[in-house]
Design a protein around this motif. Sequence first.
Motif, mmCIF file in Angstrom:
data_model
loop_
_atom_site.group_PDB
_atom_site.id
_atom_site.type_symbol
_atom_site.label_atom_id
_atom_site.label_comp_id
_atom_site.label_asym_id
_atom_site.label_seq_id
_atom_site.Cartn_x
_atom_site.Cartn_y
_atom_site.Cartn_z
ATOM 1 N N LEU A 137 0.852 -1.179 0.000
ATOM 2 C CA LEU A 137 0.000 0.000 0.000
ATOM 3 C C LEU A 137 0.888 1.229 0.000
ATOM 4 O O LEU A 137 1.824 1.336 0.807
ATOM 5 N N ASN A 138 0.612 2.147 -0.918
ATOM 6 C CA ASN A 138 1.333 3.414 -0.995
ATOM 7 C C ASN A 138 0.331 4.553 -1.026
ATOM 8 O O ASN A 138 -0.673 4.491 -1.756
ATOM 9 N N ALA A 139 0.605 5.575 -0.228
ATOM 10 C CA ALA A 139 -0.268 6.750 -0.168
ATOM 11 C C ALA A 139 0.563 7.997 -0.453
ATOM 12 O O ALA A 139 1.637 8.182 0.136
ATOM 13 N N LYS A 140 0.048 8.834 -1.353
ATOM 14 C CA LYS A 140 0.759 10.045 -1.760
ATOM 15 C C LYS A 140 -0.174 11.239 -1.640
ATOM 16 O O LYS A 140 -1.246 11.268 -2.251
ATOM 17 N N GLU A 141 0.223 12.207 -0.816
ATOM 18 C CA GLU A 141 -0.581 13.412 -0.580
ATOM 19 C C GLU A 141 0.127 14.613 -1.185
ATOM 20 O O GLU A 141 1.262 14.957 -0.804
ATOM 21 N N LEU A 179 3.891 14.312 -0.011
ATOM 22 C CA LEU A 179 4.326 13.417 1.054
ATOM 23 C C LEU A 179 3.866 12.017 0.673
ATOM 24 O O LEU A 179 2.726 11.827 0.254
ATOM 25 N N LYS A 180 4.744 11.070 0.808
ATOM 26 C CA LYS A 180 4.422 9.702 0.410
ATOM 27 C C LYS A 180 4.849 8.733 1.503
ATOM 28 O O LYS A 180 5.939 8.859 2.067
ATOM 29 N N ALA A 181 3.992 7.760 1.789
ATOM 30 C CA ALA A 181 4.285 6.734 2.783
ATOM 31 C C ALA A 181 3.696 5.416 2.310
ATOM 32 O O ALA A 181 2.763 5.380 1.495
ATOM 33 N N GLY A 182 4.235 4.331 2.826
ATOM 34 C CA GLY A 182 3.709 3.034 2.418
ATOM 35 C C GLY A 182 4.332 1.902 3.189
ATOM 36 O O GLY A 182 5.261 2.086 3.990
#
Length: 993
Positions: free
Chosen positions: A492-496, A508-511
Amino acid sequence: MKTKVHFSLLVFLFFYFAGAGIVLAQSNQKGSLEGSVIASDSKQPLPFANIMIVGTNKGVATDVDGKFILKNINAGKQKIKVSYVGYNDMVENVLIHPDQTTKIIIVLEAHSIESKEVLVTAQAKGQMAAINTQINSNTIVNVVSPDRIKENPDANAAEAIGRLPGISLIRSGGEGTGIVIRGLAPHYSTITLDGIQLPSTNLTNRTTDLSGLSQYLLETVEVYKSVTPDMDGNAVAGSVNLTLAPAPKKSTFNVFAQTGYNDLNNYWGNYVLNVSGSQRFFNDKLGIRLNLDAERVNRGRQTLGASYGITSNTTGGLGYEQVLLGSASLNNIGEIKTKQAATLVTDWKFSNNSKLFFFNFFSSTGDNYEAFSKNYNPGGASVTYNANINNKGKDLLYSGILKGESTFGNLNLDYGVSFAQAHSYTPVTMTFGFTLDNGFSPQYTTNQEMMLPPNQIINASNDNITTIDQVYMTGIGYNQNDLIQKDVNTFLNAKENYQINDILNGYLKAGFKYKSTTRSVNYMAASQQIATNPQFVGYAQQALGWVRPYGSEPSALPFASGVVSNFINGQYNFGWNINYDRLQQIWNWWNNFSNRVIAGDSVNQTIGQYTKIGFVPDFYGSSINDQNINEKYYAGYLMGVLNYGNLISFMPGVRYERVTDDMIGNFVYDMSVSYTESFPRQYVSANRQSEFFLPNFHLTIKPTNWMHIQAAYTKTLGYPSYNQIMPNTYINNGFAPYIYNAGNPNLKPEQWTSSDVLVALFSNEIGLFSVDGFYKVVKDNIWTRTYTRIPGDPLIPGFGPNDQVTTSVTLNNDKYIYVKGLEFEWQTNFWYLPSPFNYFSLNVNYSVISSQAQYPAQRLFTTYQTDSRGRPIPSLNRVDSTVTGRMLNQPNSIANLSLGFNYEGLNIWLSYQFNGSIITSWSNQPELIGTQGDYNRWDLQISQKLPIHGLELRGNVSNINNVTQTSKLIGDPRPTYIESYGWTSDIGIVYNF
């Protein structure tokens, strides 16, 4: 302490970028711009084109489909500037409405000279796509475009990648099997399919063999030289990403059929058949793209192998000693490789903000292998022969990825699961041994003769067509292996995205990622020494009427078949060859016969006292190669990008990785065994765990619209190979020479620190010219120490204090090791020159690489003391030290040149590859260090479009200059290895609908 520092950095990054997102004012006077960029001449989308809001330095690049979206633009009239290397810049006026999305299609015109439009050739378009991808990436990457993958006369995907800067190949039969990036061995690179790492196909390490992957299945190939936190952290040298493409809007259907010729083997059976098609359904919501591929190629080759040794100690360990030939072998290898592969990509567009993809890749590589070797050992006055037959081996590889992409305002999510499996197996490799009585005359067995070149030693042997009746079969046997590795991934990768003002923006990206790996390797070898069964030849004669005795063993005379002449370009005389059909007949007969005997068939009564009937398994030698591993991989990361307009982009981040292994190995004593597996072996379990924080920084500066500078600082890991961490121990304390080999479950991963600086210049006239400097240094380097344990050394379990033991253990080395180099690349087409030069394209790169590694060295020598009676008492001594040298498989320089010509349907590529010399093996004796000489190769590809629409004729010649690879030792000019595989040519036809 380090863990706390890394955790503090992680927390800092989170709040810094999260805070940046919070300060973004959600004004209702903002709108969005969405659109696509296409070429005026081809009407095709232009990926990675630059779109900028004039006066704000806010911009974005188009995706692989040429689409883009810009959010949070001030409402009102705006000017946007669109640029793409190879096409004229365009400035467009748009009206942005508050809280609405304005849609636009931008058409770029081809570059021109004095208002005259220039025709952009097909070669140039593929080149431009690669150039624009590289200059718009926030990391250092090299790209092979779809056209370049398919237009070069490459044997597989590895060969196509081998034309990029800083990359060389490990070859077998002229075909690339392993990728060496920046001089680092293949296990330092990761091979991914759309970002998901492919499972290992190697019996011992973590590498994936690319020789079975057809380049015709791929969309693009991306080689990342500096990794970002959202990539796996074990890409020390780089990450090779193979991409598949979803179905385009326009329906496609393509057929490619090709036949070919191998000069060395006078073989006309090479072929390639590739069929692909795509279609979109339900108003473009569903896309299906299918690609089927079948290939056959002759990789037969002729090789020389030679081993050397040292018996003197005239310098006391201070200089080079006299090198003597130990043995030489001529190897006539026949190998037919077959490949069947398929890709299926389906995608479903729920909406513009939600998509689902299902990538499927499958390949099957078969190997029909036959080899006959003649081994010359003048010191033992013997000539022996070995034959091997393997016609059922398979390498199967599957990867399936279910991936979703969703957008919620400024938040972008991608998520999915994947399953991959590698199954590499050889049901049976038949082995045969023969011996020639009186292989050498006595005058050729002295040290003086051991200093002659291998061809003179071989010619001095008694092996020739007239002595076949003195050659007899000494043994038959087999070996088999079975590797299965299964990987299950979830991610799962989330990019704001955020914007502080018109100048400052970013994301900002986290995963996280979780991977479960199960891996098993089963290996077995068995043999039958004919001398232990005097009645073997009698039963063989009864069953196979053509068998003839030579004493109590079968004569080789009925197995002889023809003569091999002009061996290795006429440098050696191979002489008589073997009949593989008859070898298989006798092997099959003995396998069936001995199984009946062991099972208690009535034929057992006629055997009498001979109990060693049938293939005797080598359980201890086989078990030491077995593997049973369960590996868990946990990873999480946080990264962000802060853009200062289009001038500066700063990307810090950190990745966390944790790996656990549960393993079952074997503790084995080398002793006599029976038919059952009741031999001295103990199962041993072990587990290991490692975890690391990997900080990571990237900086991009674009001071002008024709130049950018990239810098990267990354931490990566080199995980130990599977064989190195297995708790397998092998002890031979029953008969000399004593041996102790052991794996090391406590090995730590190598910790690499890498720094890169790249300067790139680009424009319509220049194309792309870049210079990339890199420096890598390692901590806890993994190396295998092989030494002789002598009296006075610490005791080894299972051995006495006075035992002399050949010992091999794998350790972490605390010595300093570095790799550094420069890579130069120029991609351009000469559209601005007068005809006919404007139809030419050029890709050229040159790399210079150096490294410093510390290798273990030892010198054994004997000293003598006198006892009370004046008699000499020998004492064995060893001097341990380290020697500085280059890393293995690292060329000191690499060059690639491709010159293309494209005019009215005629397409020509002339390609040249150069790899400088490499160190192939290390030795305790410096003079016995192996090296491979320079490699030079020319290839040619020609295609011509035919008058029938969509039809194209294609042909190529690979290895035009018929290069022969040669290796030798540092301390001796004689060859240790020569390989000749000849040139190949192909002709085919392509139909594009």
